[in-house]
Design a protein around this motif. Structure first.
Motif, PDB file in Angstrom:
ATOM      1  N   CYS A   1       0.958   6.686  -1.738  1.00  0.00           N
ATOM      2  CA  CYS A   1       2.012   6.555  -0.809  1.00  0.00           C
ATOM      3  C   CYS A   1       3.345   6.293  -1.635  1.00  0.00           C
TER       4      CYS A   1
ATOM      5  N   SER B   1      -0.125   2.800   5.794  1.00  0.00           N
ATOM      6  CA  SER B   1      -0.976   3.667   5.073  1.00  0.00           C
ATOM      7  C   SER B   1      -2.217   3.305   4.414  1.00  0.00           C
TER       8      SER B   1
ATOM      9  N   ALA C   1       1.757  10.417   9.334  1.00  0.00           N
ATOM     10  CA  ALA C   1       1.171   9.777   8.268  1.00  0.00           C
ATOM     11  C   ALA C   1      -0.252   9.455   8.499  1.00  0.00           C
TER      12      ALA C   1
ATOM     13  N   THR D   1       0.517   2.026  -3.620  1.00  0.00           N
ATOM     14  CA  THR D   1       1.895   2.439  -2.733  1.00  0.00           C
ATOM     15  C   THR D   1       2.677   2.020  -3.504  1.00  0.00           C
TER      16      THR D   1
ATOM     17  N   TYR E   1      -3.342   9.737   5.802  1.00  0.00           N
ATOM     18  CA  TYR E   1      -3.893   8.747   5.083  1.00  0.00           C
ATOM     19  C   TYR E   1      -5.207   7.949   5.903  1.00  0.00           C
TER      20      TYR E   1
END
Lengths: 309, 228, 135
Positions: free
Chosen positions: A80, A147, A101, A152, A105
């Protein structure tokens, strides 16, 4: 635990008259919080964009989870990266962005997203176009956190957020990371604020990596010695000096070395004062050392002269 | 494949974008046309161009897909392929649905003698004269064409900036003028006119479909290297 | 309130904080100490760093783990810490004190008098409470 999940080899990115990335080599391990630090325009966003296949390198190789992320759903679904200037569809409200989202995810936590939206006092039913800069940042922060992607990226997520909201973000990040370990890459130039959250620090300056070390190894790795100029200089002769400031006959010199306890005692006996160097100060010093003497302080807050006990 | 489907579903989260606005625009334009037809005191058939209004919205939709939805999809780590197929696939379904509405509207229009005021909104001389499938193909292809041309222009813009857009616009103009000049030079206008006269709405749709395929392929190739 | 600074690694500072609690009695022997995640959230530090600090104390026998329950202060931990701290006290406080006294020409007797004088002083009100609250 320490599997390598990001590997950059000889990454080069040329723009017309700019080397955005100048031979970057980097390897990141799973389940850590990384700080990607550097000035504005140092190449932080470019590096993250290339790793996530949002942008393309001029040459070199970028592997994430062992493969290139480009058009690779198996890799992409684990990443992400909401950028600092993230765009959203014109008619979207924050709640639409969150529901989007959730489609992509598998670890998305809607309750967590709702709680965060409440914490940040985000109007989830207002059009994103009409949000303030801080609220826009909050949308990105919430997507990034909720997410729970294995990798990330947070790209200067604090723009427009006030001190309270920023603290909220750091707190939620630490709490959630403790519960759900994953790899976080936090790009920032507010180094003092994030320093304690980081396990590993990567500093990028003008497209080059100038520091790549564990945060704990950096802490206490440099020291500022101050006192009368001749004594300071005599004491530090032959050491790696990062920065020197004088005020009349007084000098304050930062060296890129730790002192042994014997040396510390010696310094105290000489009447010299020792003060710790924060990560932010160290990064500023190293960045400026790279620029030579013509540099300016730039974006970093410079509090070196502040007397510290 | 599931991520392609998710791209389509993502764009239906806000129902207005792909469903609400096209229908609202169509309805508003229809009611306005009807009001105007009723006000015109002539007894012969009245035709308006109001039914093309949603088409222009589709072009805007095509542009925004690329300038806004694409960057967002990148933020959610959606591959360019999934974004492209999901977006174009969704729009094809929307265009199909709209075509259905146009056909149905045309049937009602015929049965009610132009909504009782001899006004024709869905019926367009020549275009809708052929069999129903020729009308359907024409509407469908025109909708696809508008969306794809918007998408294509925005891809060019994304990839090469305003200079690229300018060059491609000028380039297209130069080619068209060049062709016209060549036709004049070779005194081929007569042939062109004959050829034009032989075209039916169905064959025009065929040619436009070819152009659509070419532009769609071009967009995809450009999109493959586009950055958000 | 926050006592994390930049002079040395955070895990050492976390270990010291726990040691302080044990020495001043706010963390009794055989009592449970907060989890590493609680330490991390409270001090806003990386959980791995907090864990490193706690593990340092586990390795030196100050804390011990009870599987599935958590971390506890070991028996005899306080005595062990006091012994070590006394040595450190000499290095960290007595030595610089003596040095500074010599610089100012303060004799050993004068120093003794001063220390006696200060023993009547109360610690800052609230300090102990804050410290244990911080842990």
């Amino acid at each position: 635990m320490n599997d390598t999940i990001v590997e950059a080899r000889n990454l080069i990115k040329h723009y017309k008259d700019l080397n955005a990335l100048d031979n970057v080599n980097l390897s990141l391990s799973a389940n850590r919080i990384y700080g990607l630090l550097g000035r504005n325009g140092a190449g932080k966003t470019t590096l993250m964009s290339i790793l996530t296949a949002q942008a393309f390198a001029t040459s070199g190789e970028a592997l994430v989870f062992g493969a290139s992320a480009y058009e690779n759903d198996a890799v992409l679904s684990r990443i992400c990266f909401i950028r600092e200037s993230q765009k959203y569809p014109d008619d979207f409200q924050p709640r639409h962005a969150f529901r989007s989202a959730a489609l992509f995810y598998k670890n998305w936590d809607q309750d967590f997203a709702d709680r965060l939206a409440e914490d940040f006092q985000l109007p989830v039913k207002r059009r994103i176009k009409k949000l303030s800069r801080g609220q826009l940042s909050a949308v990105g922060v919430i997507i990034g956190l909720a997410s729970r992607a294995e990798l990330t990226f947070f790209d200067e997520p604090y723009l427009g957020l006030d001190a309270v909201a920023r603290q909220l973000f750091y707190d939620r990040l630490v709490e959630d990371y403790a519960e759900h370990p994953r790899t976080i890459i936090l790009s920032s130039h507010l180094i003092d604020e994030v320093a304690n959250l980081l396990e590993h620090v990567v500093v990028i300056d003008r497209g080059r990596i100038i520091m790549d070390a564990d945060a704990e190894d950096i802490r206490g790795s440099a020291v500022t010695v101050s006192g009368s100029a001749d004594k300071v200089d005599a004491f530090l002769a032959g050491r790696k000096i990062l920065h020197r400031e004088t005020l009349g006959s007084l000098a304050s010199v930062t060296v890129d070395e730790a002192l042994s306890s014997r040396e510390r005692n010696e310094a105290l006996e000489l009447g010299l004062e020792l003060s710790p160097v924060s990560l932010q100060q160290l990064v500023v010093r190293k960045t400026m050392a790279g620029f030579g003497t013509t540099s300016t302080t730039g974006d970093f807050a410079d509090d070196t002269l502040e007397a510290r006990r | 494949m599931s991520r392609t489907m998710a791209v389509a579903r993502m764009q239906l989260i806000n129902k207005w974008t792909y469903l609400g606005w096209p229908l609202t625009i169509l309805a508003a334009s229809f009611l306005m046309s009807l009001a105007i037809f009723a006000l015109i005191p002539v007894n012969e058939g009245k035709y308006g161009g109001g039914s093309q209004a949603p088409m222009w919205y589709f072009m805007v939709l095509g542009i925004q897909s690329m300038t806004l939805v694409f960057p967002f999809s990148q933020g959610l780590s959606i591959s360019r392929r999934a974004f492209y197929l999901g977006t174009l696939g969704l729009f094809s379904l929307i265009a199909l649905g709209m075509t259905g509405i146009y056909l149905l509207g045309g049937v009602i229009e015929g049965a009610t003698n132009g909504w009782g005021v001899n006004g024709y909104f869905f019926k367009i001389p020549w275009v809708t004269d052929g069999p129903w499938y020729s009308t359907a193909a024409f509407f469908f292809i025109v909708m696809m064409f508008m969306f794809i041309i918007g998408f294509w222009f925005a891809t060019i813009f994304k990839r090469w900036g305003s200079n690229g857009t300018l060059v491609s616009t000028l380039g297209t103009a130069v080619i068209l003028i060049g062709l016209a000049a060549l036709t004049t030079l070779l005194e081929w206008w007569g042939h062109v006119g004959n050829w034009m006269g032989q075209q039916t709405p169905l064959s025009i749709s065929g040619w436009a479909a070819l152009l659509c395929v070419a532009l769609a392929a071009g967009s995809y190739t450009t999109l493959r290297r586009a950055t958000p | 309130m926050l006592m994390i600074d930049d002079s040395k690694p955070i895990f050492l500072q976390i270990a010291e904080l726990i040691e302080n609690g044990i020495v001043d009695g706010s963390m009794a022997e055989e009592s449970q100490v907060p989890s590493t995640n609680e330490f991390a959230a409270f001090h806003r530090i990386n959980p791995a760093t907090a864990a490193k600090g706690v593990n340092l104390l586990v390795d030196s026998g100050i804390l011990y783990k009870r599987r599935g329950i958590g971390m506890f202060v070991a028996k005899g931990a306080r005595a062990q810490l006091v012994a070590r701290r006394t040595e450190e006290f000499f290095e960290q406080y007595v030595k610089p004190l003596a040095l500074e006294a010599r610089k100012l020409g303060i004799s050993a007797e004068q120093l003794n008098t001063m220390i006696e004088r200060s023993s009547g002083l109360d610690p800052e009100p609230g300090t102990d409470k804050e410290r244990s609250a911080a842990l």
